[in-house]
Design an enzyme around this catalytic site. Sequence first.
Site, PDB file in Angstrom:
ATOM      1  N   GLY A 271      29.607  43.085  44.079  1.00  0.00           N
ATOM      2  CA  GLY A 271      30.646  43.651  44.921  1.00  0.00           C
ATOM      3  C   GLY A 271      31.896  42.819  44.764  1.00  0.00           C
ATOM      4  O   GLY A 271      32.136  42.221  43.718  1.00  0.00           O
ATOM      5  N   CYS A 274      36.825  42.369  42.482  1.00  0.00           N
ATOM      6  CA  CYS A 274      37.108  42.424  41.041  1.00  0.00           C
ATOM      7  C   CYS A 274      36.201  43.379  40.293  1.00  0.00           C
ATOM      8  O   CYS A 274      36.664  44.421  39.818  1.00  0.00           O
ATOM      9  CB  CYS A 274      36.990  41.013  40.448  1.00  0.00           C
ATOM     10  SG  CYS A 274      38.331  39.907  40.935  1.00  0.00           S
ATOM     11  N   LYS A 277      36.133  47.472  41.200  1.00  0.00           N
ATOM     12  CA  LYS A 277      37.387  48.204  40.954  1.00  0.00           C
ATOM     13  C   LYS A 277      37.861  48.038  39.515  1.00  0.00           C
ATOM     14  O   LYS A 277      38.489  48.939  38.953  1.00  0.00           O
ATOM     15  CB  LYS A 277      38.465  47.797  41.955  1.00  0.00           C
ATOM     16  CG  LYS A 277      38.900  46.348  41.934  1.00  0.00           C
ATOM     17  CD  LYS A 277      40.199  46.145  41.196  1.00  0.00           C
ATOM     18  CE  LYS A 277      40.686  44.710  41.302  1.00  0.00           C
ATOM     19  NZ  LYS A 277      41.861  44.441  40.434  1.00  0.00           N
TER      20      LYS A 277
END
Length: 454
Positions: A271, A274, A277
């Site tokens: 998660g 960085c 996305k």
Amino acid sequence: MADATDTTESPRITVIGTGYLGATHAVCMAALGFEVLGVDVDPDKIKRLNSGEVPFFEPGLPEMLAKALESGRLRFTESFAEAGAFGDVHFVCVGTPQQDGSHAADLRYVYDAFGELAGHLRRRTLVVGKSTVPAGTADRLTALVQRLAPAGKDVEVAWNPEFLREGFAIDDTMNPDRLVFGVASAWARQRLMAAFAPVILQGTPVVVTDLTTAELVKVAANAFLATKISYINAMAEVCEATGADVRDLAESLAYDARIGGRFLKPGLGFGGGCLPKDIRAFTHWAEERGVGQAVAFLREVDEINQRRRARTVDLVVELSHGDLAGKRIAAFGAAFKPNSDDIRDAPALDVAGMLHDRGAHVCVFDPAALDNARRVHPELSYGESALDAARGADVVVLLTEWAEFREIDPDAMGAVVGHRRIVDGRHALDAQRWRGAGWEYRALGRPDVTKKPR
């Protein structure tokens, strides 16, 4: 006074954007001996930094900030005009979040920062992007800066991608695995060599390349890491279907020098701000340029990662005998990783939210991220400690592998819970020890020992 183009002199440095990356970079560059000016449009952030307060959790950084301020080599301002007059090398460290309603990167903050700074550049200067951007952005920013800057084409743009790990940001800045310099001229290369001279003298490898390759390095690295993490979690799905043990599988693979054990850790998945996305933006960018098939596998990488969250919820449901309504669940962890208070795309809070949505009463504890979690998830309950969160719990679920969770005494925990049932979402606990203390222990990709072999 030395000429600003003289690379034998240490350049004066500005850092535009004082979020996680920018504040860390500014503090570390001052610690390396440079004069540094940090710039941000948020007056509260500037006030806090100038008073010695780091506005996020990063081990060791508050102490370094205090020393840098005391040395006089570091200060912070809201003034781009001051930055333009001060700096020889300007590092732009603003965020590139995912666009609302799209997987594309939102570059508005990058363009705003470059554009605002450019209007105050009146001499030969280097502006260095560190943000994660789609390939080709630096070329467009070069045209923008040279059009807006009073110094015109005497201003150059370079790219120097960052590779920070939250929780290890100081070491990653001061002792990086490598430095990547994307430049368009020998002068820009010399300026960057001067700006990183103390780090380079330690023997850090330097890769000098063109702007586009430097932009691609960061997203390519993150795509590879995400793929490796999702690969072992895909194997966890196979192990669950066959009764095999993914921990033993991962250990066996790690001994192969071609594969290695780093990032080959099964569990709840990745998660943060960085990896998720960046791989989505990379896929979007590639599709726009007609090479989407080359990175189409990243969509499955993302989907595997998301499935781990849902499967963790499934394990809690199984331990709750199929019904979460009214059950008390203790959720250990809110940050996306230990030694951080970052909750962006945090698997821990995603799981806690899904448990709540299915009727459970969820009480969360995290050593650093509780304030951030409360703001985003007011519907959840929060404990003052791990034992407090676990009081009366029907199931405990470990979601972020903080050291203090690894060190919990299963008997002490057993004395406060309603039932000794635990889901180890991060493979952080000694399963034999917890089972020996009378706990029902489940983990992603590991066999349920209470079931008979097929």
